[in-house]
Design a protein around this motif. Structure first.
Motif, mmCIF file in Angstrom:
data_model
loop_
_atom_site.group_PDB
_atom_site.id
_atom_site.type_symbol
_atom_site.label_atom_id
_atom_site.label_comp_id
_atom_site.label_asym_id
_atom_site.label_seq_id
_atom_site.Cartn_x
_atom_site.Cartn_y
_atom_site.Cartn_z
ATOM 1 N N UNK A 148 6.107 9.867 4.501
ATOM 2 C CA UNK A 148 6.348 9.659 3.070
ATOM 3 C C UNK A 148 5.838 10.801 2.200
ATOM 4 N N UNK A 149 5.227 11.796 2.803
ATOM 5 C CA UNK A 149 4.678 12.899 2.015
ATOM 6 C C UNK A 149 5.764 13.607 1.215
ATOM 7 N N UNK A 150 6.862 13.973 1.857
ATOM 8 C CA UNK A 150 7.941 14.656 1.132
ATOM 9 C C UNK A 150 8.577 13.752 0.085
ATOM 10 N N UNK A 151 8.629 12.468 0.375
ATOM 11 C CA UNK A 151 9.237 11.535 -0.583
ATOM 12 C C UNK A 151 8.454 11.505 -1.891
ATOM 13 N N UNK A 152 7.127 11.453 -1.785
ATOM 14 C CA UNK A 152 6.330 11.408 -3.016
ATOM 15 C C UNK A 152 6.340 12.766 -3.712
ATOM 16 N N UNK A 153 6.416 13.843 -2.934
ATOM 17 C CA UNK A 153 6.490 15.173 -3.541
ATOM 18 C C UNK A 153 7.796 15.376 -4.303
ATOM 19 N N UNK A 154 8.843 14.637 -3.914
ATOM 20 C CA UNK A 154 10.149 14.788 -4.559
ATOM 21 C C UNK A 154 10.330 13.911 -5.792
ATOM 22 N N UNK A 155 9.323 13.081 -6.118
ATOM 23 C CA UNK A 155 9.422 12.267 -7.330
ATOM 24 C C UNK A 155 9.347 13.188 -8.549
ATOM 25 N N UNK A 156 10.320 13.073 -9.426
ATOM 26 C CA UNK A 156 10.397 13.978 -10.574
ATOM 27 C C UNK A 156 9.215 13.777 -11.520
ATOM 28 N N UNK A 157 8.913 12.511 -11.851
ATOM 29 C CA UNK A 157 7.762 12.191 -12.703
ATOM 30 C C UNK A 157 7.058 10.969 -12.127
ATOM 31 N N UNK A 158 5.770 11.121 -11.843
ATOM 32 C CA UNK A 158 4.959 10.036 -11.291
ATOM 33 C C UNK A 158 3.832 9.715 -12.266
ATOM 34 N N UNK A 159 3.730 8.451 -12.659
ATOM 35 C CA UNK A 159 2.599 8.045 -13.479
ATOM 36 C C UNK A 159 1.700 7.138 -12.639
ATOM 37 N N UNK A 160 0.379 7.273 -12.851
ATOM 38 C CA UNK A 160 -0.609 6.564 -12.037
ATOM 39 C C UNK A 160 -1.526 5.788 -12.966
ATOM 40 N N UNK A 190 6.026 4.562 -11.143
ATOM 41 C CA UNK A 190 4.649 4.225 -11.492
ATOM 42 C C UNK A 190 3.973 3.634 -10.262
ATOM 43 N N UNK A 191 2.763 4.098 -9.966
ATOM 44 C CA UNK A 191 1.988 3.588 -8.842
ATOM 45 C C UNK A 191 0.534 3.433 -9.253
ATOM 46 N N UNK A 192 -0.222 2.688 -8.445
ATOM 47 C CA UNK A 192 -1.676 2.644 -8.584
ATOM 48 C C UNK A 192 -2.251 3.700 -7.633
ATOM 49 N N UNK A 193 -3.505 4.134 -7.853
ATOM 50 C CA UNK A 193 -4.078 5.198 -7.018
ATOM 51 C C UNK A 193 -4.014 4.924 -5.517
ATOM 52 N N UNK A 194 -4.247 3.680 -5.105
ATOM 53 C CA UNK A 194 -4.195 3.341 -3.684
ATOM 54 C C UNK A 194 -2.833 3.659 -3.080
ATOM 55 N N UNK A 195 -1.767 3.404 -3.815
ATOM 56 C CA UNK A 195 -0.423 3.663 -3.309
ATOM 57 C C UNK A 195 -0.150 5.162 -3.183
ATOM 58 N N UNK A 196 -0.574 5.921 -4.184
ATOM 59 C CA UNK A 196 -0.365 7.375 -4.123
ATOM 60 C C UNK A 196 -1.113 7.961 -2.937
ATOM 61 N N UNK A 197 -2.339 7.519 -2.723
ATOM 62 C CA UNK A 197 -3.138 7.997 -1.595
ATOM 63 C C UNK A 197 -2.440 7.711 -0.274
ATOM 64 N N UNK A 198 -1.929 6.485 -0.119
ATOM 65 C CA UNK A 198 -1.250 6.101 1.117
ATOM 66 C C UNK A 198 0.009 6.939 1.341
ATOM 67 N N UNK A 199 0.762 7.198 0.278
ATOM 68 C CA UNK A 199 1.992 7.997 0.398
ATOM 69 C C UNK A 199 1.688 9.436 0.804
ATOM 70 N N UNK A 200 0.602 9.984 0.277
ATOM 71 C CA UNK A 200 0.233 11.364 0.593
ATOM 72 C C UNK A 200 -0.352 11.494 1.995
ATOM 73 N N UNK A 201 -0.989 10.425 2.485
ATOM 74 C CA UNK A 201 -1.630 10.478 3.808
ATOM 75 C C UNK A 201 -0.666 10.196 4.950
ATOM 76 N N UNK A 202 0.504 9.663 4.649
ATOM 77 C CA UNK A 202 1.482 9.311 5.678
ATOM 78 C C UNK A 202 2.520 10.429 5.798
ATOM 79 N N UNK A 230 0.810 -1.211 0.000
ATOM 80 C CA UNK A 230 0.000 0.000 0.000
ATOM 81 C C UNK A 230 0.844 1.263 0.000
ATOM 82 N N UNK A 231 1.876 1.317 0.846
ATOM 83 C CA UNK A 231 2.769 2.477 0.865
ATOM 84 C C UNK A 231 4.190 2.011 0.577
ATOM 85 N N UNK A 232 4.597 2.047 -0.685
ATOM 86 C CA UNK A 232 5.916 1.513 -1.061
ATOM 87 C C UNK A 232 7.089 2.400 -0.667
#
Length: 358
Positions: A148-160, A133-145, A117-119
């Motif tokens: 990991x919020x800063x980690x996902x914000x620092x991804x240069x290109x994210x595809x969902x 590349x992530x599925x919507x569930x993973x992106x949601x978990x990363x943003x809610x934790x 859920x939160x990779x």
């Protein structure tokens, strides 16, 4: 030459080519086995389709298709060789395999983790990624934790991909200013053939290089792509064509509900009622689907993922929907499923879930 990193273990592509690895975990072993086959120039691979609207099937995908897909994605995003990639999707399915292929073709450093859920939870803070590349569930978990919020914000290109992102997730992505794209594709096209930048505007899909799109007489999308085996691949997706390389996705024709002659498209209506559902039930999974009805042929029902059915709460939701929705767009019945059935690729299996809903 690139490499794959699993926890604190590193394997160069040369080591993987020569099968110089020791991974007792079956998931990592099979991922490296696929990479070994790729690096030794194997020409075809058997893949399973997702089974989102029917029974999963096994198809053969050729190396050239996968190479063209990886090249198209690299050209679209102008990704440099030697970039950092995170592979956190199921490598038994096309999405995970294509992340490995991209890394192998781009001489990248591939960080390989179990799909969960939160990779990003176990990723050190000092590591940042150029492409994920992530599925919507993973992106949601990363943003809610918080961690990991800063980690996902620092991804240069994210595809969902894998499923449409919910309206609340799309809003979070724009609020946090992520450089994120919703994908459109399928196993038969070897991952995505079009991407839509997630902004405040409606999602507009732009095709990868050499891909052309159009519609048949029923408004269903056809695709001409170097990544597909068919010259022209016909789909069940209803779209609005903007030009020969851009379109807006409306929904699946096989999800269309014909209720007494009125055609209802769940994927259009679900975002419109999302905030009302959240108001009554909080954040929860839900979907609209047609259920056999003697009078209407089909009636539209709303299925919620909830532990128990509360008739009073269900009535409150219907009353609220009547204030914000067209009367033809209000579900005729609300059903509860304690847990949604999923396909092998993690998508909600709507027909199977409906069968167990009460």
């Amino acid at each position: 030459m690139g490499k794959i990193i699993i926890q604190n273990r590193e394997y160069s592509f040369e080591q993987i080519k020569n099968q110089q690895w020791s991974e007792p975990d079956l998931y990592f072993h099979q991922a490296l086995t696929f990479c070994h086959l790729w690096l030794t120039d194997v020409q075809d691979f058997e893949l399973s389709t997702s089974g989102s609207t029917g029974e999963p099937k096994t198809i053969t995908v050729f190396r050239q298709q996968m190479e063209k897909s990886a090249a198209g994605t690299r050209a679209f995003f102008e990704i440099e060789r030697g970039s950092n990639l995170l592979c956190c999707l199921n490598v038994w399915m096309i999405a995970g395999k294509m992340m490995l292929v991209r890394g192998l073709e781009w001489d990248a450093t591939i960080y390989l983790v179990q799909p969960k859920e939160n990779p990003l939870l176990d990723i050190p803070d000092f590591i940042s990624f150029d492409f994920v590349a992530m599925v919507p569930m993973q992106v949601t978990a990363c943003l809610n934790e918080t961690s990991t919020l800063d980690k996902v914000k620092n991804i240069k290109t994210l595809i969902i991909g894998g499923a449409p992102s919910s309206p609340s997730l799309l809003q979070k992505i724009t609020d946090f200013k992520l450089n994120a794209y919703q994908t459109y594709g399928m196993t038969e096209t070897v991952s995505h053939i079009a991407l839509a930048k997630i902004t405040q505007e409606a999602l507009t899909y732009t095709c990868l290089p050499e891909v052309k799109v159009g519609t048949d007489g029923e408004g269903k999308l056809w695709i001409e792509s170097p990544t597909a085996r068919e010259k022209r691949l016909y789909t069940n997706d209803i779209v609005k064509i903007l030009n020969d390389s851009q379109f807006e996705w409306i929904g699946r024709s096989d999800f269309t509900i014909n209720s007494g002659g009125i055609k209802l498209q769940p994927e259009i209506l679900e975002p419109l009622m999302a905030s009302t559902v959240e108001k009554i039930y909080g954040l929860c999974n839900f979907f609209l689907i047609g259920k056999e009805d003697e009078k209407l042929g089909e009636k539209m029902v709303l299925v919620l993922e909830q532990p128990l059915k509360n008739e009073s709460q269900a009535q409150d939701l219907l009353n609220e929907l009547k204030t914000v929705m067209n009367r033809y767009h209000i579900p005729r019945e609300i059903l509860i499923a304690t847990s949604f059935m999923k396909t092998a690729s993690g998508k909600i299996n709507r027909p199977a879930t409906l069968k167990k809903a009460r």
